[in-house]
Structure formats: structure tokens, C-alpha cells
Design a protein around this motif. Sequence first.
Motif, PDB file in Angstrom:
ATOM      1  N   GLY A 136       0.823  -1.197   0.000  1.00 23.68           N
ATOM      2  CA  GLY A 136       0.000   0.000   0.000  1.00 23.68           C
ATOM      3  C   GLY A 136       0.861   1.252   0.000  1.00 23.68           C
ATOM      4  O   GLY A 136       2.003   1.241   0.483  1.00 23.68           O
ATOM      5  N   THR A 137       0.337   2.320  -0.560  1.00 21.70           N
ATOM      6  CA  THR A 137       1.068   3.591  -0.551  1.00 21.70           C
ATOM      7  C   THR A 137       0.899   4.267   0.804  1.00 21.70           C
ATOM      8  O   THR A 137       0.201   3.771   1.692  1.00 21.70           O
ATOM      9  N   THR A 138       1.511   5.426   0.973  1.00 22.20           N
ATOM     10  CA  THR A 138       1.307   6.205   2.189  1.00 22.20           C
ATOM     11  C   THR A 138      -0.030   6.948   2.099  1.00 22.20           C
ATOM     12  O   THR A 138      -0.700   6.956   1.055  1.00 22.20           O
ATOM     13  N   MET A 139      -0.399   7.603   3.194  1.00 24.70           N
ATOM     14  CA  MET A 139      -1.668   8.341   3.214  1.00 24.70           C
ATOM     15  C   MET A 139      -1.612   9.596   2.351  1.00 24.70           C
ATOM     16  O   MET A 139      -2.647  10.162   2.010  1.00 24.70           O
ATOM     17  N   LEU A 140      -0.411  10.021   1.971  1.00 18.70           N
ATOM     18  CA  LEU A 140      -0.265  11.228   1.144  1.00 18.70           C
ATOM     19  C   LEU A 140      -0.228  10.857  -0.333  1.00 18.70           C
ATOM     20  O   LEU A 140       0.654  11.266  -1.090  1.00 18.70           O
TER      21      LEU A 140
END
Length: 551
Positions: free
Chosen positions: A418-422
Motif C-alpha cells: 500500500g502507498t502512504t496516506m499522502l
Amino acid sequence: MVRDQSNTGTKRLSRLLPSNRKGVISLLISLTGLLALFIGLIFYGFLPESRNTAITTIVLGILLILVGMFISYRDILGFIIQKKGRYSINSSIMVFAFILIGVLIYVLAARNSIRIDTTATRQYSLASQTTEILQNLQHPITATAFFVPNDTTSASYRISTENLLNEFKHRSSENAKFTYKYIDPDLEPTLAKNLRVTEYPSIVFQGQNSDGVDLSYTLTAPLFEERDISTAIMIASGIQQKKIYIVTGHGERDSSIMDIEDRLGFGLARDGMRNDNYAVQTLSIAQYEIIPDDAAALVIPGPTIDLSDIEANLIHQYLKGGGRLLLSVDPGTPNSYNNLINKWGITMIDGTIIDLGSSLANQPKTPLIQQEQFVTVDPINVITDPLSQVYFPGTIAFDQVLPADEMPDYIRAKPIVGTTMLSCLQFNEEINTCNQDQFTILAPSMAVEALKPINEDPDANATRQAKIVLFGDTDFISNYHFYNFNNSDLYLNSLNWLTEDVSLASVRAKALTYRRLVVTDREIQLIRGLSWFALPALMTILAFMTWWRRR
């Protein structure tokens, strides 16, 4: 006064030396014997390859000591009868007993050794799957390592490879089926020629299959990691290869290109599959209109042309029968591939991922996946547990076609990373940023396990569930990027998970942490020898000097 002290010292020295020529000869012979015995013991204990010479030296030393004692046996008997002689014999017996006890302890410890890896990354420990492979060997496996001593390339691999091969040998000690040896190809060119070795450094693994047919497999640098050696042992022992078919005919990446600088070539990934003991072939579904029954998995790397209805249906029916699919796409992939995976609960999301929280070299459209961003829940942990970093140079995202609470129980879909929240999805190639209201966590890769497609009946003849692994980027497995970070490991682990070769997925290169002292086995033996002999000898000399001055 000085003259008197000098005379006194000379008298003391004269009392220690024999008074006749016969005694001097006896002393010299005995001292030479002691020196030979000492050197022989050192060679025997610390240079295993010189043990025959060491034994000869030890025997020669003992014979010289006996000869020296025989020459002056009367003087020796006279000395023993004296009170001082009896004390000396008692002291000698105590010293000998102490040395003997120490030697016995060392022998017992060496034969019942316990190996403890204290490194943070378990750098010198083999995976449990590797140990299982070694313990289940039915026929002996011999590894012949060809290293040129003065070659800088060979030297850079020699220490780590020798340590690893030694660990393999140690772990196979129960059945003693694995052995290895090092060969200098300049000294034994005929052996290298017979084993068809043309590149150095190389390691040739020789064994037999269950029918007694001789097999061999050769590794060349840099493929000297635990995973590579485990695979070579499996191949040399005749373990059956599973077949992987790379689908062609839709503008996929070219698996024949091997140039490491090529950004579209898929050759290194193909070789990676072969190094994992897979038989890899290309397959044109449009030409043959069939998917072979022996297909362990289909690989579709970066298609740019739509599947025909016949091809899409063949792949769908293959999956319904328990097939396995590894599909990597890119932004702008034709819609037929999205239609294919929609039936299995997954959809592609339009746009390119931008990750402002973690990206490669300030390139927001190349998300850098850090260790904490890997999903480590079952069953994905088999793929992601050994990994630390990967990156995707331009990737789309995936999601489930239905909300989580509406997904049927017979389909399990999980993100692999998963990517980061940004992060956000961007449709404009010129824009490399996100609006604050667009921030969300995205999945550039997903894995699916399913008993049947959505809203369809299962295949009555299916003997296992379908498995699919999806990547929203194909560039990360191109030749140019394949061996960067853990890109290759992520891709090959995913294939291992699909084909249920989880033992290979668990045998991965370990992160090497900085250490101040890295020594070879010979250097270890030298350090041990200095600590066991040089320091005690120095203390003995100092003690003798002190005694001499205080007499």
C-alpha cells in the motif's frame, strides 16, 4: 660489582646447560623435537588441508625427543632420583594433565558444536525450508566452486560464498549428502573443461535423480545467494520443474532481451524464473487456442493489445479450473484485461499513483514502498515477509469491485503493498502533486484467492482454488529495474506463492548490516592460534624471566 654479577649470571647459565658434548647434542635434539611437535600440533589443529604433513611432523618431533632422552638417559635418571627432579616430574604431570583436559574439552566441544547466529538479520542462518531440502536429499550433492585466487571478481564473492557453502554442509551433517570443494581453474583446467565451466567465478552442482541419472547445474556470479544455491541443489537432485508460460501476441514485454540497461526487456525476469527451477516457455494463445494442462501459472507482462473474446474465455476457464495468473499492467492498459479480473472481484482504477509521502528520488509518480507498507497478514505474508523496499515507476491502483462487507466469502482479495496516506490518482501527466482532499491509501498490487468467479457456478472438475497476482506497473520488472532493491524478490515471491513453492519464497537474500570485523576461516584460525599459543608462550617467557631475576 658489575663484573661479579656477570660472573654470577654466567655460572647460573652454565648450571642449566649440560657439561659435556653428549649432553649438548641430547639437548639440541630434544629442543628440535619439541619445536617440531609444537609446529605439527599447530598445523594439525588449524590447517586441515595440511594434516598429513602435520602428523608426519608430530611423529618426527616425538622421535627426536625420545632420541634425545635416550642419548642422556643416565643423566635423566640421576636427575629424577634427586628431590628437585621429583618436584619437576610432579609439576610436569600436572601441566600435562591440564593440557590433556583442555584438549579433551576442545574435542568434545568440536564434535558436539552448537552454532548460534547473533547477527540482527540472521545473516549466517539458513531458512528452515533450506534445511528441510538438505535433510531430504536422497543422493549426494557435490558443489565444485571455481574461483581464481588473484582475480578481484572472485575475491569479492569468495568469503561470503565459502561461509554459505560451509553452512549448507553443516546443516546436512545428519545425512552428509552435501559436500563442496574449491578449485583453481588455472591449476586444473581439464576439470573446468569437463564440467563446461567458461566463466569465473562459478559453482557446479552435481547429483542424481531418483532414477540414478547424473545431473548438474551451474551458477555464475552474482547468483551465489542462499536461494540460488537451494534452487541449484533441487535441480541437481532431479526435483521436477513446474512449467511457466509467458503469454505473447499482445505487445507484451520481450523475454528474449537480456541487456541490463534495457527498460522494456523482460529477459532478466525470465532468467529469474528459471533460476527458481521453473521451466519457462512462451505461449501464443491466439495461435494454439489452448492453455496446456501442465501450466503451473500464466505470466502476462505489460500487454498493450486487447485480448480476443476467445483468448479471454480460455484464460477465464483456466482460472475456473484452479489456474494461476500473474498479470502486470501499466497506465492505459486495454479494457479487456480489466474485464477479465472484474469477474474475480478486482478492478483497475484509472490514473497514475502519486505518492508525496514516499517516492524514489523525489519522483512522486514512482512510489517507494517501505517495509512497513508491505501487507504481512496471511496469506500475503509468504510474499512480503522477507522484503524491505520496492518501487513502481508509474503505476495504477486496484480495488475490489464490491465493498468489503458485500464481497462473497468464496473470494479473498488482499493488497500486497500500500502507498502512504499522502497519495492520490492523477490523470494529467504534467501534474506531480495532489490536492489535500484527494489523499488516500492506494494498492498498486493485489492478490486474489477464489473458489469461483462472482455470480458463476464453480468448475466441478477443479481440484484447487484459483490464484491471481496483479501489479499496476511492469517497468519495475524490466531489465533496467529488476535487480534494484527488492523488485525481483517481490515478483518471484509472487510467482512462488501462485505455484505454491513457498519454500523458495522464504529463502531470500538477507539485508547485510555493517560490521567492523569480517574475517575468513583462515583468519579466524590465526586469531584462535595466537590466543591459544602466542599469548601463553609470551606469558611463559615473562614468567621465566621473572624467575631468573629472582633466583
